[in-house]
Design an enzyme around this catalytic site. Sequence first.
Site, PDB file in Angstrom:
ATOM      1  N   ASN A 103       5.395  -7.128  -2.106  1.00  0.00           N
ATOM      2  CA  ASN A 103       4.173  -5.981  -2.391  1.00  0.00           C
ATOM      3  C   ASN A 103       4.662  -4.602  -1.704  1.00  0.00           C
ATOM      4  O   ASN A 103       5.131  -4.759  -0.420  1.00  0.00           O
ATOM      5  CB  ASN A 103       2.877  -6.514  -1.951  1.00  0.00           C
ATOM      6  CG  ASN A 103       1.758  -5.655  -2.229  1.00  0.00           C
ATOM      7  OD1 ASN A 103       1.733  -5.198  -3.404  1.00  0.00           O
ATOM      8  ND2 ASN A 103       0.794  -5.321  -1.043  1.00  0.00           N
ATOM      9  N   HIS A 105       2.795  -1.755   0.111  1.00  0.00           N
ATOM     10  CA  HIS A 105       1.562  -1.276   0.561  1.00  0.00           C
ATOM     11  C   HIS A 105       1.681   0.199   1.222  1.00  0.00           C
ATOM     12  O   HIS A 105       2.255   0.398   1.934  1.00  0.00           O
ATOM     13  CB  HIS A 105       0.837  -2.311   1.631  1.00  0.00           C
ATOM     14  CG  HIS A 105      -0.203  -1.914   2.068  1.00  0.00           C
ATOM     15  ND1 HIS A 105      -1.429  -2.144   1.395  1.00  0.00           N
ATOM     16  CD2 HIS A 105      -0.755  -1.301   3.153  1.00  0.00           C
ATOM     17  CE1 HIS A 105      -2.535  -1.737   2.014  1.00  0.00           C
ATOM     18  NE2 HIS A 105      -2.354  -1.178   3.320  1.00  0.00           N
ATOM     19  N   SER A 137       4.767   0.318   3.639  1.00  0.00           N
ATOM     20  CA  SER A 137       5.469  -1.114   4.016  1.00  0.00           C
ATOM     21  C   SER A 137       5.809  -2.198   2.763  1.00  0.00           C
ATOM     22  O   SER A 137       4.860  -2.058   1.898  1.00  0.00           O
ATOM     23  CB  SER A 137       4.502  -1.878   4.775  1.00  0.00           C
ATOM     24  OG  SER A 137       3.952  -1.214   5.912  1.00  0.00           O
ATOM     25  N   ASP A 146      -2.075  -8.710   2.579  1.00  0.00           N
ATOM     26  CA  ASP A 146      -1.147  -7.911   3.404  1.00  0.00           C
ATOM     27  C   ASP A 146      -0.568  -8.596   4.420  1.00  0.00           C
ATOM     28  O   ASP A 146      -0.289  -7.637   5.326  1.00  0.00           O
ATOM     29  CB  ASP A 146      -1.830  -6.527   3.401  1.00  0.00           C
ATOM     30  CG  ASP A 146      -2.258  -5.795   2.014  1.00  0.00           C
ATOM     31  OD1 ASP A 146      -1.384  -5.982   1.161  1.00  0.00           O
ATOM     32  OD2 ASP A 146      -3.240  -5.114   2.048  1.00  0.00           O
TER      33      ASP A 146
HETATM   34  C1  GAR Z   1       0.794   2.853  -4.383  1.00  0.00           C
HETATM   35  O1  GAR Z   1       0.480   3.958  -3.491  1.00  0.00           O
HETATM   36  C2  GAR Z   1       0.912   1.516  -3.760  1.00  0.00           C
HETATM   37  O2  GAR Z   1       1.529   1.517  -2.339  1.00  0.00           O
HETATM   38  C3  GAR Z   1      -0.668   1.331  -3.724  1.00  0.00           C
HETATM   39  O3  GAR Z   1      -0.990   1.787  -5.033  1.00  0.00           O
HETATM   40  C4  GAR Z   1      -0.073   2.759  -5.489  1.00  0.00           C
HETATM   41  C5  GAR Z   1       0.304   2.401  -6.722  1.00  0.00           C
HETATM   42  O4  GAR Z   1       0.907   3.762  -7.392  1.00  0.00           O
HETATM   43  N1  GAR Z   1      -0.749  -0.070  -3.572  1.00  0.00           N
HETATM   44  C6  GAR Z   1      -1.846  -0.715  -2.936  1.00  0.00           C
HETATM   45  O5  GAR Z   1      -2.640  -0.052  -2.460  1.00  0.00           O
HETATM   46  C7  GAR Z   1      -1.693  -2.289  -2.941  1.00  0.00           C
HETATM   47  N2  GAR Z   1      -2.634  -2.561  -1.866  1.00  0.00           N
HETATM   48  P1  GAR Z   1       1.649   3.492  -8.776  1.00  0.00           P
HETATM   49  O6  GAR Z   1       0.962   2.849  -9.812  1.00  0.00           O
HETATM   50  O7  GAR Z   1       1.904   5.035  -8.977  1.00  0.00           O
HETATM   51  O8  GAR Z   1       3.111   2.832  -8.389  1.00  0.00           O
END
Ligand code: GAR
Length: 196
Positions: A103, A105, A137, A146
């Site tokens: 994942n 994060h 991360s 997480d």
């Molecule tokens: C990213 O910033 C990712 O790190 C976050 O959602 C966004 C997705 O962007 N993930 C989380 O917060 C998970 N806990 P994207 O759909 O444009 O790739």
Amino acid sequence: MLKLAVLVSGGGSNLQAIIEAINQQSLFATIVTVIADRPCYGIERAKAVNIPTYLADRKIYRQNLSSKIAEFIPEDCDLIVLAGFLSILNQNFIQRFNGKIINIHPSLLPKHGGAGMWGLKAHQAVLDAGDTESGCSVHFVTEEIDGGKVILQTKVDVLPNDTANDLQQRVLNVEYPTLIATIKTFYNENVRFNNE
Ligand code: GAR
């Protein structure tokens, strides 16, 4: 060649970065499926380049969302990449694919992780805490939200007048190379099950 399943819930810009790295032959992998838990732009990005997609709508499947998703992950899939995927996968799913789920994060875990800490909320928490650095991360997915072993992190500065949106954009820019670099570590089979 690594066979990837990518799970998305939102804009899919991390998915797009993977697609582009594969197209540019910097990443020797193929995306066998993109699975979304809700209608989102991420799944449209996959359709646009003819990647097989599956929408396992969380509002329809609720309790059996994880098993529905598992049905669409081929047996020979090497790695499941949660790229902005917001549903929580259950114990059965995590045990079945143990060591093969990662994942991304948007914070420097273990800071600002856990239930409800996603997207702008994570960036706002960084600002509220007065942190001077943040980042992203990539970690193994375990039953603790997480909480799995971190594989790779990249830091960015938090600037004095940053809003959560500013920080989100700065972190997103380092998410893409960090995610690609992490996937490359799975070329080496020894990494694959080393999630302890
Ligand atoms: C990213 O910033 C990712 O790190 C976050 O959602 C966004 C997705 O962007 N993930 C989380 O917060 C998970 N806990 P994207 O759909 O444009 O790739």
